[in-house]
Design a protein around this motif. Structure first.
Motif, PDB file in Angstrom:
ATOM      1  N   PRO A   1       0.821  -1.211   0.000  1.00  0.00           N
ATOM      2  CA  PRO A   1       0.000   0.000   0.000  1.00  0.00           C
ATOM      3  C   PRO A   1       0.860   1.267   0.000  1.00  0.00           C
ATOM      4  O   PRO A   1       1.946   1.291   0.568  1.00  0.00           O
ATOM      5  N   THR A   2       0.332   2.287  -0.629  1.00  0.00           N
ATOM      6  CA  THR A   2       0.998   3.581  -0.629  1.00  0.00           C
ATOM      7  C   THR A   2       0.720   4.273   0.711  1.00  0.00           C
ATOM      8  O   THR A   2      -0.166   3.856   1.467  1.00  0.00           O
ATOM      9  N   ALA A   3       1.431   5.351   0.971  1.00  0.00           N
ATOM     10  CA  ALA A   3       1.205   6.122   2.200  1.00  0.00           C
ATOM     11  C   ALA A   3      -0.228   6.659   2.218  1.00  0.00           C
ATOM     12  O   ALA A   3      -0.876   6.679   3.275  1.00  0.00           O
TER      13      ALA A   3
ATOM     14  N   GLN B   1      -2.871   5.265   0.802  1.00  0.00           N
ATOM     15  CA  GLN B   1      -3.775   4.155   1.091  1.00  0.00           C
ATOM     16  C   GLN B   1      -3.749   3.798   2.580  1.00  0.00           C
ATOM     17  O   GLN B   1      -4.791   3.535   3.173  1.00  0.00           O
ATOM     18  N   LEU B   2      -2.566   3.813   3.178  1.00  0.00           N
ATOM     19  CA  LEU B   2      -2.459   3.530   4.609  1.00  0.00           C
ATOM     20  C   LEU B   2      -3.186   4.589   5.441  1.00  0.00           C
ATOM     21  O   LEU B   2      -3.823   4.276   6.448  1.00  0.00           O
ATOM     22  N   ALA B   3      -3.085   5.840   5.012  1.00  0.00           N
ATOM     23  CA  ALA B   3      -3.773   6.920   5.719  1.00  0.00           C
ATOM     24  C   ALA B   3      -5.287   6.734   5.632  1.00  0.00           C
ATOM     25  O   ALA B   3      -6.004   6.955   6.620  1.00  0.00           O
ATOM     26  N   LEU B   4      -5.763   6.311   4.458  1.00  0.00           N
ATOM     27  CA  LEU B   4      -7.197   6.070   4.307  1.00  0.00           C
ATOM     28  C   LEU B   4      -7.646   4.924   5.200  1.00  0.00           C
ATOM     29  O   LEU B   4      -8.663   5.015   5.879  1.00  0.00           O
ATOM     30  N   ARG B   5      -6.869   3.844   5.232  1.00  0.00           N
ATOM     31  CA  ARG B   5      -7.190   2.722   6.124  1.00  0.00           C
ATOM     32  C   ARG B   5      -7.282   3.196   7.571  1.00  0.00           C
ATOM     33  O   ARG B   5      -8.208   2.851   8.293  1.00  0.00           O
ATOM     34  N   ALA B   6      -6.301   3.974   7.978  1.00  0.00           N
ATOM     35  CA  ALA B   6      -6.275   4.467   9.358  1.00  0.00           C
ATOM     36  C   ALA B   6      -7.503   5.319   9.646  1.00  0.00           C
ATOM     37  O   ALA B   6      -8.086   5.231  10.731  1.00  0.00           O
ATOM     38  N   SER B   7      -7.923   6.126   8.676  1.00  0.00           N
ATOM     39  CA  SER B   7      -9.096   6.968   8.904  1.00  0.00           C
ATOM     40  C   SER B   7     -10.354   6.110   9.021  1.00  0.00           C
ATOM     41  O   SER B   7     -11.230   6.401   9.819  1.00  0.00           O
TER      42      SER B   7
END
Length: 175
Positions: A153-155, A157-163
């Protein structure tokens, strides 16, 4: 919704929900609701999950079923529902029967799942009398889904997952 409706002691309609989603996203989601919420089309899960670097895995397996809903009781498995036209119905098993055996042995639902299309003898207690019923389990497709990582995952995508996870944990914390 919380601020505009709940805090003001009001309920909300689906139209209110769509209006808020449209306002927040700058897009019109009426067609989405028509297609996927009220309609019968399957949402494009891989596309949606792909935003977060995830994918949907679908696994299908053909399993046996007899078409009866059972409830565990000390004497066996009480027949609570018999599906019309099901293998149990065709064999003469009725609501109120108690399943006591399968081919003369203690029975588990996994046994029937493993024997689709193979005739079995189901021991049924009805009105104090145990009787054997020949049943040929039918089949149906059982589908399971898992959400998996789609790769690296890109940064973003990871930020979206975290949100997504943060929103879920905040909702759970309020309950």
């Amino acid at each position: 919704l919380y601020r505009d409706h709940f805090e003001r002691g009001r309920g909300f309609t689906t139209g209110d929900l769509i209006s808020i989603i449209n306002r927040l996203t700058g897009r019109d989601y009426r067609a989405f609701f028509q297609q996927y919420v009220w309609g019968t089309e399957r949402p494009p899960y891989d596309s949606i999950l792909g935003y977060a670097g995830l994918r949907l895995e679908r696994t299908a397996q053909v399993v046996g079923f007899v078409g009866a809903s059972l409830r565990e009781i000390p004497a066996g498995r009480f027949v609570a529902i018999v599906g019309p036209g099901s293998p149990a119905d065709a064999a003469g098993i009725v609501v109120g029967d108690t399943i006591v055996s399968l081919n003369g042995q203690p029975w588990t639902p996994e046994d029937v799942r493993a024997w689709p299309g193979k005739r079995v003898s189901v021991g049924v207690r009805r009105n104090g009398v145990t009787k054997e019923f020949p049943v040929t389990p039918g089949t149906h497709e059982e589908v399971t889904y898992r959400i998996l990582d789609a790769g690296t995952p890109t940064a973003e995508q990871l930020a979206l997952r975290a949100s997504w996870l943060r929103v879920t944990s905040q909702i759970e914390a309020r309950r």
